[in-house]
Design a protein around this motif. Sequence first.
Motif, PDB file in Angstrom:
ATOM      1  N   GLY A  14       0.812  -1.210   0.000  1.00 51.30           N
ATOM      2  CA  GLY A  14       0.000   0.000   0.000  1.00 51.30           C
ATOM      3  C   GLY A  14       0.846   1.260   0.000  1.00 51.30           C
ATOM      4  O   GLY A  14       0.531   2.242  -0.692  1.00 51.30           O
ATOM      5  N   ALA A  17       2.283   1.669  -3.458  1.00 51.38           N
ATOM      6  CA  ALA A  17       1.241   2.132  -4.379  1.00 51.38           C
ATOM      7  C   ALA A  17       0.958   3.617  -4.196  1.00 51.38           C
ATOM      8  O   ALA A  17       0.839   4.354  -5.182  1.00 51.38           O
ATOM      9  CB  ALA A  17      -0.036   1.318  -4.177  1.00 51.38           C
ATOM     10  N   VAL A  21       1.478   6.476  -7.113  1.00 54.96           N
ATOM     11  CA  VAL A  21       0.417   7.402  -7.527  1.00 54.96           C
ATOM     12  C   VAL A  21       0.910   8.838  -7.383  1.00 54.96           C
ATOM     13  O   VAL A  21       0.719   9.672  -8.273  1.00 54.96           O
ATOM     14  CB  VAL A  21      -0.874   7.168  -6.720  1.00 54.96           C
ATOM     15  CG1 VAL A  21      -1.872   8.296  -6.946  1.00 54.96           C
ATOM     16  CG2 VAL A  21      -1.495   5.824  -7.087  1.00 54.96           C
ATOM     17  N   LEU A  26      -2.177   8.783 -11.141  1.00 54.03           N
ATOM     18  CA  LEU A  26      -3.059   7.639 -10.937  1.00 54.03           C
ATOM     19  C   LEU A  26      -3.161   6.723 -12.148  1.00 54.03           C
ATOM     20  O   LEU A  26      -3.233   5.504 -12.009  1.00 54.03           O
ATOM     21  CB  LEU A  26      -4.455   8.133 -10.533  1.00 54.03           C
ATOM     22  CG  LEU A  26      -5.489   7.061 -10.242  1.00 54.03           C
ATOM     23  CD1 LEU A  26      -5.011   6.140  -9.124  1.00 54.03           C
ATOM     24  CD2 LEU A  26      -6.818   7.683  -9.894  1.00 54.03           C
ATOM     25  N   ALA A  31       1.784   3.242 -11.432  1.00 55.44           N
ATOM     26  CA  ALA A  31       0.787   3.294 -10.362  1.00 55.44           C
ATOM     27  C   ALA A  31      -0.201   2.144 -10.482  1.00 55.44           C
ATOM     28  O   ALA A  31      -0.544   1.506  -9.476  1.00 55.44           O
ATOM     29  CB  ALA A  31       0.058   4.636 -10.378  1.00 55.44           C
ATOM     30  N   LEU A  35      -0.815  -0.585  -7.664  1.00 55.80           N
ATOM     31  CA  LEU A  35      -2.145  -0.761  -7.079  1.00 55.80           C
ATOM     32  C   LEU A  35      -2.610  -2.210  -7.197  1.00 55.80           C
ATOM     33  O   LEU A  35      -3.220  -2.755  -6.266  1.00 55.80           O
ATOM     34  CB  LEU A  35      -3.149   0.191  -7.735  1.00 55.80           C
ATOM     35  CG  LEU A  35      -2.989   1.659  -7.353  1.00 55.80           C
ATOM     36  CD1 LEU A  35      -3.771   2.548  -8.310  1.00 55.80           C
ATOM     37  CD2 LEU A  35      -3.425   1.890  -5.920  1.00 55.80           C
ATOM     38  N   GLN A  36      -2.311  -2.853  -8.317  1.00 50.96           N
ATOM     39  CA  GLN A  36      -2.668  -4.264  -8.482  1.00 50.96           C
ATOM     40  C   GLN A  36      -1.908  -5.126  -7.480  1.00 50.96           C
ATOM     41  O   GLN A  36      -2.467  -6.041  -6.873  1.00 50.96           O
ATOM     42  CB  GLN A  36      -2.396  -4.734  -9.907  1.00 50.96           C
ATOM     43  CG  GLN A  36      -2.810  -6.182 -10.146  1.00 50.96           C
ATOM     44  CD  GLN A  36      -4.300  -6.395  -9.947  1.00 50.96           C
ATOM     45  OE1 GLN A  36      -5.104  -5.706 -10.554  1.00 50.96           O
ATOM     46  NE2 GLN A  36      -4.678  -7.334  -9.107  1.00 50.96           N
ATOM     47  N   ASP A  39      -3.476  -4.669  -4.111  1.00 47.70           N
ATOM     48  CA  ASP A  39      -4.731  -5.413  -4.036  1.00 47.70           C
ATOM     49  C   ASP A  39      -4.460  -6.902  -3.817  1.00 47.70           C
ATOM     50  O   ASP A  39      -5.104  -7.545  -2.976  1.00 47.70           O
ATOM     51  CB  ASP A  39      -5.550  -5.192  -5.312  1.00 47.70           C
ATOM     52  CG  ASP A  39      -6.899  -5.875  -5.251  1.00 47.70           C
ATOM     53  OD1 ASP A  39      -7.634  -5.665  -4.268  1.00 47.70           O
ATOM     54  OD2 ASP A  39      -7.223  -6.619  -6.193  1.00 47.70           O
TER      55      ASP A  39
END
Length: 63
Positions: A14, A17, A21, A26, A31, A35-36, A39
Amino acid sequence: MSKKHAAARAVDAGTVAAQAVNDYGLNSSQALGALQAADDAMQDAQAQGCTKSDFDAEQARRH
């Protein structure tokens, strides 16, 4: 993987990520990839039984 390790991995992902960003925007590929990964790490941690309190504890441990 232990529950504590899974929570730490998710918090790390996190953080990466958020930095991606901030640095690239974004909709950048950097980014989106970060983010993937975040997740995926969250899903793994939740599968290990981590809850919000585990993530909060990991965040608090770092500060």
